[in-house]
Design a protein around this motif. Structure first.
Motif, short mmCIF file in Angstrom:
data_model
loop_
_atom_site.label_atom_id
_atom_site.label_comp_id
_atom_site.label_asym_id
_atom_site.label_seq_id
_atom_site.Cartn_x
_atom_site.Cartn_y
_atom_site.Cartn_z
N ALA A 117 1.38 5.50 -6.51
CA ALA A 117 1.82 6.41 -5.44
C ALA A 117 3.10 5.88 -4.80
O ALA A 117 4.05 6.62 -4.54
CB ALA A 117 0.72 6.59 -4.41
N ASN A 118 3.11 4.57 -4.56
CA ASN A 118 4.27 3.93 -3.95
C ASN A 118 5.53 4.14 -4.79
O ASN A 118 6.56 4.58 -4.30
CB ASN A 118 4.00 2.43 -3.86
CG ASN A 118 4.11 1.94 -2.45
OD1 ASN A 118 5.00 2.35 -1.72
ND2 ASN A 118 3.21 1.07 -2.05
N MET A 119 5.44 3.81 -6.07
CA MET A 119 6.61 3.91 -6.92
C MET A 119 6.99 5.37 -7.15
O MET A 119 8.17 5.72 -7.18
CB MET A 119 6.37 3.21 -8.25
CG MET A 119 6.55 1.72 -8.14
SD MET A 119 6.66 0.96 -9.73
CE MET A 119 4.98 1.00 -10.23
N PHE A 120 5.96 6.20 -7.33
CA PHE A 120 6.28 7.61 -7.58
C PHE A 120 7.08 8.19 -6.43
O PHE A 120 8.08 8.86 -6.62
CB PHE A 120 5.01 8.43 -7.80
CG PHE A 120 5.32 9.86 -8.16
CD1 PHE A 120 5.55 10.20 -9.48
CD2 PHE A 120 5.44 10.83 -7.18
CE1 PHE A 120 5.89 11.50 -9.81
CE2 PHE A 120 5.78 12.13 -7.51
CZ PHE A 120 6.00 12.46 -8.83
N TRP A 121 6.64 7.89 -5.19
CA TRP A 121 7.34 8.50 -4.05
C TRP A 121 8.60 7.74 -3.68
O TRP A 121 9.46 8.27 -3.00
CB TRP A 121 6.39 8.66 -2.87
CG TRP A 121 5.38 9.73 -3.17
CD1 TRP A 121 4.04 9.58 -3.36
CD2 TRP A 121 5.65 11.14 -3.36
NE1 TRP A 121 3.46 10.78 -3.65
CE2 TRP A 121 4.42 11.75 -3.66
CE3 TRP A 121 6.80 11.91 -3.32
CZ2 TRP A 121 4.30 13.13 -3.91
CZ3 TRP A 121 6.69 13.28 -3.56
CH2 TRP A 121 5.45 13.86 -3.86
#
Lengths: 285, 687
Positions: B284-288
């Motif tokens: 989630a961190n990297m995706f956003w």
């Protein structure tokens, strides 16, 4: 949006207040744009034409200043809201604890030392409750809209959510809002807020052995069995949070059209729809 | 291990319908059939008309930035048709009696492809295409800095889109939405090839976008006309500069996150699995970390378009140039500081949530300033409501509503009650339809003559605007309402009777949007048919302000006969005010342009083959494709005969020809702008 508890009521109040705080800066745009479009149109417009007017210190100050001021107000309000309504902060003294495990496509609620339930959450009225959340399988979002906003339940993770139940007995529902596969629309649970006496009676209701729950919960399918079980041994929830695989058989969340589980889910969906046809729900929130 | 990997008969689109006939599999088979028949129809048409050869030599092998831009936009329009049709099917599903005609999985595939397509294969190619066409012309360049790489980016993006289309015919697409959060998308819960389709189609296009970003950035830094300072550039070029920086830094986390997911799925890694020490929140961190700057990649070029269209059709200088530039820079910088607001509900501390919430609201300041700047540009102007101007005005009004709900969602306590709800869905459509699509539609209507030499039909253009506008309100205002009632997103059907009337309105809105799209197809058709009467060979059909309008339409391959002298921010306006209708030439010199080459197409082709083989675990074919890709690049690198020369003499002839055309084109008043009298070079008054 008709909140039953103070947390949801607070969220609604913030929503309305933010909407109102945005109006001073946005109404000039919403009214001004059509007005300018009318007044300065080429044919029939009454406005003065000034093709080289491209800068005004006064306007710059008003625009940057107005936008910054609005930002400062909503930012300051946000800081207060977030600190005041941190879902990790208990909403009252000595909250009741419920440990929650989400899975495909069912919810387990453990009242430590008392009872374990599936897809049925019974809470005493006017009581602060702290939920400890974890999950097996996919990520889920634990949400009881009329009582409080959502927090994710994730495998291998522990999260928390606090709320206070409604002042009087009420019935509502909660669900997972994070898509998790074939039976996502059925991934919900009843929430009964009852009087303290009724709650004590609930704890005394006949229960099935926990081993049976553990065995059946591992299957990837919707829940069709009994709802109440003996509580697991202390520390069971923490073990699941550390090792989510112990409560799942690793089945897929997306099934081929002709898989036997898919047939069960189709039947469950039809059942569910039938139930909802004879018992129409009122306003959801 | 079979050479065909995990591919089997059941993956072919029509087979499930025969083994398991139902409306849902029927629709799937039908959609696959449309793709196959569509492809066949195009091939037959090309063969019958004998267009294969011109297609190859004029388009597929081109390195001309304008043609590459046009191909990007055509790709975006084709994918837009699919995206809108999917939206209509989903709306129909939700108003039909529960559980509807689609299975939950099929519905999930639809919302996942809808999101993936709209972001990566409509929005991204659309804005990349517009930038390709316009930016070099606005900074006085003859092409991109790296024309070959530009074409490679294009064919990689097309390869990604082709894979998403292929998923209709062979196998399934992903079902976890365009964000594809594990562990749902891990191998255990999503064992079929769907997630791999997502990973590899995004892999191709995200590499393409990174290369595009590098290309745009270097072009702006190195290829500006002599004398053009950064603060002399058009706002659109500024928007491109900021977008390019975002592209370079933001696409990488996505590429990395999706490759890590691929390793998890196929190579037994545990980046995002809970049990072996992996952490799904990192995805989630990297995706956003990609996803939030991505939002501004999508929106900044459209902001740039509005900043060109509004002054032109207001007959006025842009208000607050410096303000607009700094607001653009501020948005680009701040866009990297807010990504956590996409998961306020993951249980961070209150302080962290509050900081990211407040950071998010900060972006509202420069964005609000921009909106007021556009309004003040219109103020004291003389507004002409062309299609492009209508889309721009409609944008200002509608975008502000999305801004209100955006600030609301930025407050974490409100987000707890609206995350994953249709309120959120309504919000981001409210930002992206006006803030991206309206901008791109305005751009196409505005700059179309530069590429093709004729204007687009205004009557159908205006119709399409009103249909899109009304359709947007119809489709998304109801979603705000039922979102607040607690309706979650991605739900295949609702049992709540209170939602039903709202869903019906949303369905009608979606049909209205579809009608708007059809009106645009008709607009193009009618314009092509009437192109003779819509020709504007002398250029500048709308009393434009940028130097791109000093050129004849269509713009020749070499763009400028001589690189324009930059005497001010708006030299073309200065020239016109001095009574000139053609800019004075500077120095005629021999120039070198890259020769057309089929190499980028071949690179894209083998890269797509590689990606397809990775999806179905055909390791041998994948290896061959991967090696072939680099061999082709290597062969190209040793090619020394890749330029052709255009002599100074040819350029002088081009200039003289354009000058004669300008001199023989009668001066027309702005009142006749949208009539057939407009042959270009229109001006406010006859002096």
């Amino acid at each position: 949006m008709t909140p039953l508890g103070p947390v949801a009521a607070g969220e609604r109040a913030h929503l309305i207040s933010f909407f109102l705080w945005m109006l001073p800066i946005t109404l000039p745009i919403l009214i001004g744009t059509p007005w300018i479009a009318m007044r300065y149109r080429r044919h029939g417009g009454k406005g003065k034409y000034d093709p080289n007017w491209a800068h005004s210190v006064g306007a710059e100050v008003v625009i940057w200043g107005g936008a910054t001021l609005t930002f400062l107000i909503v930012g300051w309000l946000t800081w207060g809201h977030v600190q005041g309504e941190d879902p990790y902060k208990p909403t009252g003294k000595d909250p009741m604890h419920v440990k929650v495990i989400g899975s495909e496509w069912k919810w387990m609620f453990i009242y430590p030392g008392k009872v374990a339930a599936v897809n049925r959450l019974v809470l005493p009225e006017n009581t602060p409750v702290e939920f400890d959340l974890t999950a097996t399988g996919a990520m889920q979002s634990f949400w009881i809209p009329r009582l409080a906003g959502q927090i994710y339940a994730m495998p291998g993770m522990k999260t928390k959510m606090n709320l206070t139940t409604s002042e009087n007995p009420s019935q509502t529902y909660g669900f997972n809002s994070q898509f998790n596969g074939a039976a996502f629309p059925l991934n919900k649970f009843e929430v009964d807020v009852v009087s303290q006496d009724q709650f004590n009676a609930f704890l005394q209701e006949p229960k099935h052995p926990f081993a049976q729950l553990e065995k059946q919960f591992k299957k990837t399918a919707t829940w069709s069995g009994p709802e109440l079980f003996e509580p697991p041994e202390t520390g069971f929830w923490d073990k699941v949070a550390m090792n989510p695989d112990m409560l799942t058989d690793g089945g897929a969340a997306i099934l081929p059209d002709n898989a036997p589980e898919q047939k069960q889910i189709d039947d469950a969906i039809r059942d569910e729809l039938h139930v909802s046809q004879i018992q129409p729900q009122g306003d959801a929130q | 291990m079979s050479i065909l990997g995990s591919l089997d008969w059941n993956d072919i689109f029509i087979v499930p319908f025969f083994t398991e006939p139902s409306l849902s599999t029927g629709i799937a088979a039908g959609a696959g059939g449309v793709v196959v028949l569509g492809a066949l129809a195009v091939m037959v048409l090309l063969t019958v008309k004998g267009w294969w050869k011109p297609l190859w030599s004029n388009w597929i092998t081109t390195l001309d930035h304008k043609k590459i831009g046009v191909i990007y936009i055509v790709l975006a329009l084709i994918m837009l048709i699919r995206g809108v049709l999917e939206a209509v099917v989903m709306r129909a599903q939700q108003v039909s009696p529960a559980p509807g005609f689609l299975s939950v999985e099929h519905h999930a595939e639809l919302f996942s492809t809808h999101g993936t397509i709209m972001i990566f294969f409509v929005a991204m190619p659309f804005l990349t295409g517009v930038i390709n066409v316009v930016m070099p012309l606005q900074i006085g360049a003859r092409d991109m800095e790296f024309p070959f790489m530009n074409a490679v980016s294009l064919w990689l993006s097309i390869g990604g889109a082709a894979l998403v289309m292929a998923s209709l015919v062979v196998g399934h697409f992903e079902t976890g939405g365009w964000t594809a959060y594990p562990p749902y998308t891990g191998i255990k819960l999503s064992p079929n090839e769907g997630v791999d389709y997502w990973i590899w189609s995004l892999g191709l296009t995200s590499v393409g976008s990174t290369l595009s970003g590098i290309n745009f950035l270097v072009t702006i830094y190195k290829q500006r006309a002599p004398g053009m300072k950064l603060f002399d550039m058009s706002i659109f070029a500024w928007a491109t500069l900021c977008t390019a920086i975002l592209m370079i830094f933001a696409m990488m986390p996505l590429t990395v996150a999706s490759l890590m997911l691929a390793l998890d799925r196929q190579a037994g890694f545990h980046f995002f699995t809970a049990t072996q020490g992996g952490n799904m929140m990192n995805f989630a961190n990297m995706f956003w970390l990609f996803g939030h700057p991505e939002v501004y990649i999508l929106i900044l070029p459209a902001f740039g378009v509005f900043s060109e269209v509004i002054p032109t059709f207001s007959g006025k200088k842009i208000y607050g140039y410096t303000s607009l530039v700094w607001a653009t820079i501020a948005i680009a910088v701040l866009s990297f500081t807010v990504w956590v607001h996409h998961f306020f509900t993951m249980g961070q501390t209150a302080n962290l949530n509050a900081i990211f919430g407040i950071a998010t609201m900060t972006i509202g300041v420069p964005t609000g300033v921009k909106v007021f700047n556009w309004m003040l540009t219109m103020w004291r102007g003389k507004l002409r409501f062309s299609t492009a101007m209508l889309f721009s005005t409609g944008f200002i009004f509608t975008f502000v509503i999305g801004g209100i709900t955006g600030v609301m969602l930025a407050n974490p306590t409100i987000d707890f009650a609206t995350h994953n709800s249709l309120f959120l869905v309504a919000h981001f459509h409210n930002m992206l339809i006006p803030g991206l699509l309206f901008g791109m539609f305005a751009a196409v209507n505005f700059w179309f003559p530069l590429c093709f030499g004729f204007r687009l039909d205004e009557k159908w253009g205006r119709r399409s605007f009103w249909l899109w506008m009304i359709g947007f309100y119809g489709a998304f205002m109801p979603l705000y309402a039922i979102g607040l009632m607690g309706a979650p997103r991605r739900m295949a059907f609702f049992t709540e009777p209170a939602y039903f009337p709202w869903l019906v309105i949303a369905m009608l809105g979606a049909l209205c949007v579809l009608a708007g799209l059809i009106a645009q197809v008709i607009q193009i058709w009618v314009s092509v048919k009437n192109r003779e009467s819509l020709m504007v060979p002398a250029g500048d059909p709308w009393d434009g302000r940028g130097i791109e309008w000093s050129l004849g339409c269509p713009v020749p391959e070499y763009d400028f006969t001589t690189i324009p002298a930059m005497t001010s921010r708006e030299p073309w306006v200065d020239a016109k005010e001095a009574g000139k209708r053609i800019m004075d030439p500077t120095e005629f010199v021999d120039i070198h342009l890259p020769k057309p080459t089929g190499m980028p197409f071949l690179v894209g082709l083998v890269a797509t083959l590689f990606a397809f083989a990775m999806i179905f675990q055909m390791w041998l074919i994948a290896a061959v494709g991967f090696v072939a890709m680099w061999v082709l690049v290597l062969i190209r690198s040793y090619d020394t005969d890749w330029e052709e020369t255009i002599t100074a003499e040819e350029l002088r002839e081009g200039y003289e020809a354009h000058k004669r055309l300008v001199e023989t084109t009668p001066q027309i008043r702005l009142d006749d702008e949208f009539t057939t009298k407009n042959r270009g070079l229109i001006m406010e008054t006859q002096v």
